[in-house]
Design an enzyme around this catalytic site. Structure first.
Site, PDB file in Angstrom:
ATOM      1  N   HIS A   9      -8.003   3.116  46.127  1.00  0.00           N
ATOM      2  CA  HIS A   9      -8.459   4.227  46.965  1.00  0.00           C
ATOM      3  C   HIS A   9      -7.839   4.154  48.356  1.00  0.00           C
ATOM      4  O   HIS A   9      -7.361   3.104  48.804  1.00  0.00           O
ATOM      5  CB  HIS A   9      -9.991   4.243  47.057  1.00  0.00           C
ATOM      6  CG  HIS A   9     -10.552   3.055  47.780  1.00  0.00           C
ATOM      7  ND1 HIS A   9     -10.500   2.914  49.151  1.00  0.00           N
ATOM      8  CD2 HIS A   9     -11.165   1.951  47.313  1.00  0.00           C
ATOM      9  CE1 HIS A   9     -11.071   1.774  49.503  1.00  0.00           C
ATOM     10  NE2 HIS A   9     -11.482   1.169  48.396  1.00  0.00           N
ATOM     11  N   GLU A  79     -16.288  -2.031  42.999  1.00  0.00           N
ATOM     12  CA  GLU A  79     -15.726  -3.178  43.706  1.00  0.00           C
ATOM     13  C   GLU A  79     -16.634  -4.397  43.538  1.00  0.00           C
ATOM     14  O   GLU A  79     -17.798  -4.271  43.154  1.00  0.00           O
ATOM     15  CB  GLU A  79     -15.560  -2.824  45.197  1.00  0.00           C
ATOM     16  CG  GLU A  79     -15.020  -3.926  46.091  1.00  0.00           C
ATOM     17  CD  GLU A  79     -13.636  -4.438  45.715  1.00  0.00           C
ATOM     18  OE1 GLU A  79     -13.479  -5.013  44.616  1.00  0.00           O
ATOM     19  OE2 GLU A  79     -12.713  -4.308  46.545  1.00  0.00           O
TER      20      GLU A  79
END
Length: 191
Positions: A9, A79
């Site tokens: 990202h 994550e």
């Protein structure tokens, strides 16, 4: 599966400042949005049989801006859960633990219990197994430490060996095969 295209990202305020960002759902910065848009040539050059995206807003926004419109949210792509180190920089952690190193020492419990490298590796293994069942090219949009662990597991290395694969925001990487053996085809490539 022929290959996996891995998109990290774009930049957030916390990634910009070096703060561990696991489960805190932050938006992209304007620069992060530009990074995500810059990934569109990588996306447009391929046809994907499967696209999986982390539930985090920063990953979904990156996918959207890069031109990946038909994707599935996969919670395994979150994550690393940093537990008590969520939102804290490495220099700040080292004020209390001078030799601390995420890949060796892990995290402490906080609002969440956090994860070990082995926990993250187990999630990466599930993503890899799923990708291998798909024909063609698979795209994953996720996070720095998670994708580093995934690269290590792709190569048959322990999750902790993700430490060898630096990964910047707004970059792409590719995994694939050479002589039917897993390899990295591209790593941490800017666009």
């Amino acid at each position: 599966m022929d290959e996996m295209v891995l998109l990290r990202h774009g930049e957030t305020e916390w990634s910009k400042n070096g703060r561990h960002t696991g489960r805190t759902d932050l938006p992209l910065t304007p620069h992060g949005e530009d990074q995500a848009r810059a990934l569109s040539p990588v996306v447009k050059a391929r046809t994907f049989g499967l696209v999986l995206v982390s539930p985090a807003a920063r990953a979904r926004r990156t996918a959207d801006l890069a031109g990946l419109t038909d994707y599935e949210i996969d919670p395994d792509l979150w994550e690393w859960d940093y537990g008590g180190y969520e939102g804290i920089t490495t220099p700040r952690i080292r004020e209390d633990r001078p030799d601390w190193y995420l890949w060796r020492d892990g995290v402490i419990p906080g609002t969440t219990p956090g994860e070990s490298a082995a926990d993250v590796g187990a999630r990466a293994d599930r993503v890899i197994a799923r990708a291998l069942r798909e024909p063609g090219t698979v795209a994953l949009v996720a996070h720095g430490h998670f994708l580093r662990v995934l690269a290590a597991r792709w190569l048959g290395l322990p999750p902790e060996d993700g430490r060898f694969f630096r990964l910047d925001t707004g970059t792409y990487s590719r995994t694939g095969f050479e002589h039917a053996k897993p390899v990295l085809l591209t790593w941490n490539a800017p666009v």
